[in-house]
Design a protein around this motif. Structure first.
Motif, mmCIF file in Angstrom:
data_model
loop_
_atom_site.group_PDB
_atom_site.id
_atom_site.type_symbol
_atom_site.label_atom_id
_atom_site.label_comp_id
_atom_site.label_asym_id
_atom_site.label_seq_id
_atom_site.Cartn_x
_atom_site.Cartn_y
_atom_site.Cartn_z
ATOM 1 N N THR A 24 -29.749 6.239 5.994
ATOM 2 C CA THR A 24 -30.729 5.070 6.230
ATOM 3 C C THR A 24 -31.210 4.730 4.594
ATOM 4 O OG1 THR A 24 -32.538 6.455 6.816
ATOM 5 C CG2 THR A 24 -31.000 5.405 8.654
ATOM 6 N N THR A 25 -31.779 5.777 4.059
ATOM 7 C CA THR A 25 -32.323 5.675 2.833
ATOM 8 C C THR A 25 -31.791 6.646 1.722
ATOM 9 O OG1 THR A 25 -34.300 4.809 3.983
ATOM 10 C CG2 THR A 25 -34.515 5.501 1.662
ATOM 11 N N HIS A 40 -35.321 5.502 11.619
ATOM 12 C CA HIS A 40 -35.620 5.397 10.077
ATOM 13 C C HIS A 40 -35.157 6.632 9.644
ATOM 14 C CE1 HIS A 40 -39.349 7.751 10.496
ATOM 15 N NE2 HIS A 40 -39.737 7.067 11.304
ATOM 16 N N HIS A 41 -35.437 7.932 10.111
ATOM 17 C CA HIS A 41 -34.750 9.241 9.670
ATOM 18 C C HIS A 41 -35.210 10.225 10.867
ATOM 19 C CE1 HIS A 41 -38.665 10.102 7.802
ATOM 20 N NE2 HIS A 41 -38.371 11.471 7.781
#
Length: 146
Positions: A24-25, A40-41
């Motif tokens: 995700t990032t 998001h995680h």
């Protein structure tokens, strides 16, 4: 969970390529966040304090294992097939009555449990209605046929 890892790319091969968590990032070559289902995680991996490091020695405190829940037996079987295809050894496989679980280690030596829960109406119960978990041999061949 957020893990310190020795080699980010090696850890990504396990958590992303084998277990199929989505990236995700990414923070360059130092950190990555991964998730299942678009959150998001669920997992953070970083080398901020651990690049090139080694796992903690036996007999010390720390993470015993992280447990990753799969929604169905078939999805658990698919994950185990990928683990075996990647040549990752299993530490064990157990039927706990309420669940079926596979145990292994990530590239940094952290314990990982991959499991699915049986429907609650199938859980073994004590005479007074409590949950009666146990540890029995899991028929791995039967699981892999799922």
């Amino acid at each position: 969970m957020h893990l310190k890892v020795a080699d980010l790319e090696r850890a990504l091969k396990f958590y992303h390529d084998v277990l199929r968590f989505e990236i995700t990032t990414r923070y360059g070559a130092q950190a990555v966040f991964l998730s299942a289902g678009g959150y998001h995680h669920h997992i953070g991996l970083n080398t901020w304090e651990s690049a090139g490091g080694s796992p903690p020695p036996e007999g010390t405190t720390g993470l015993y294992h992280v447990a990753i829940l799969y929604p169905t037996r078939e999805l658990l079987a698919d994950a185990v097939r990928r683990v075996l295809a990647a040549g990752i050894p299993l530490d064990g496989a157990a039927d706990h009555g309420v669940s079926e679980a596979i145990y292994l280690r990530d590239p940094d030596g952290n314990g990982v449990e991959l499991y699915w829960d049986r429907p609650q109406e199938e859980w073994p119960r004590t005479p007074d209605g409590g949950i009666e978990m146990y540890t029995r041999r899991l028929d791995l061949e039967a699981l892999l046929k799922s």
